[in-house]
Design an enzyme around this catalytic site. Structure first.
Site, PDB file in Angstrom:
ATOM      1  CG  HIS A 240      17.063   3.056  24.576  1.00  0.00           C
ATOM      2  ND1 HIS A 240      17.281   4.303  25.114  1.00  0.00           N
ATOM      3  CD2 HIS A 240      18.255   2.406  24.634  1.00  0.00           C
ATOM      4  CE1 HIS A 240      18.557   4.405  25.461  1.00  0.00           C
ATOM      5  NE2 HIS A 240      19.164   3.275  25.178  1.00  0.00           N
ATOM      6  CB  THR A 241      10.381   0.575  26.382  1.00  0.00           C
ATOM      7  OG1 THR A 241      10.124   1.902  26.849  1.00  0.00           O
ATOM      8  CG2 THR A 241      10.983  -0.249  27.505  1.00  0.00           C
ATOM      9  CB  CYS A 242      10.195   4.708  22.709  1.00  0.00           C
ATOM     10  SG  CYS A 242       9.328   5.418  24.107  1.00  0.00           S
ATOM     11  CG  PHE A 243      13.649   4.160  20.023  1.00  0.00           C
ATOM     12  CD1 PHE A 243      13.065   4.809  18.948  1.00  0.00           C
ATOM     13  CD2 PHE A 243      13.958   4.896  21.150  1.00  0.00           C
ATOM     14  CE1 PHE A 243      12.819   6.170  18.988  1.00  0.00           C
ATOM     15  CE2 PHE A 243      13.729   6.265  21.199  1.00  0.00           C
ATOM     16  CZ  PHE A 243      13.151   6.897  20.110  1.00  0.00           C
TER      17      PHE A 243
END
Length: 102
Positions: free
Chosen positions: A67-70
């Site tokens: 989960h690259t955004c997180f």
């Protein structure tokens, strides 16, 4: 964390992966191949806010997900370090970028 899978993950990152493989894994998890000079604790999400790197356990038969955004990596709770190392190396050979390999 002292969970065996978390300990194995960091050990594999340190001892089993080349510098190039480590960069690819960081790229898969965070969306960038570089860690900030202040370390993982200063990683930022896509919104520019600091998003601490986290590992989440998945069932052993799952595939890894990022989960690259997180800055979160969902890692299968594979009991054998050698099997976890093989899985991570397969992930890197697949040369995927973000999300998951499913």
């Amino acid at each position: 964390s002292t969970h065996p899978v978390v300990v194995a993950f960091w050990s594999i990152l340190k001892d089993d992966l080349t510098e190039v493989e480590r960069c690819k894994l960081v790229q898969f998890i965070t969306g960038t191949s570089r860690v900030p000079s202040g370390g993982f604790k200063q990683l930022q999400g896509s919104d520019g806010e600091v998003r601490v790197f986290t590992l989440e356990k998945l069932p052993p038969t799952s595939v890894p997900r990022a989960h690259t955004c997180f800055n979160r990596f969902d890692l299968p709770a594979i009991p054998l370090r050698s099997d976890l190392s093989k899985l991570l190396k397969l992930l890197l050979i697949a040369d995927v970028e973000g999300f998951d390999v499913a």
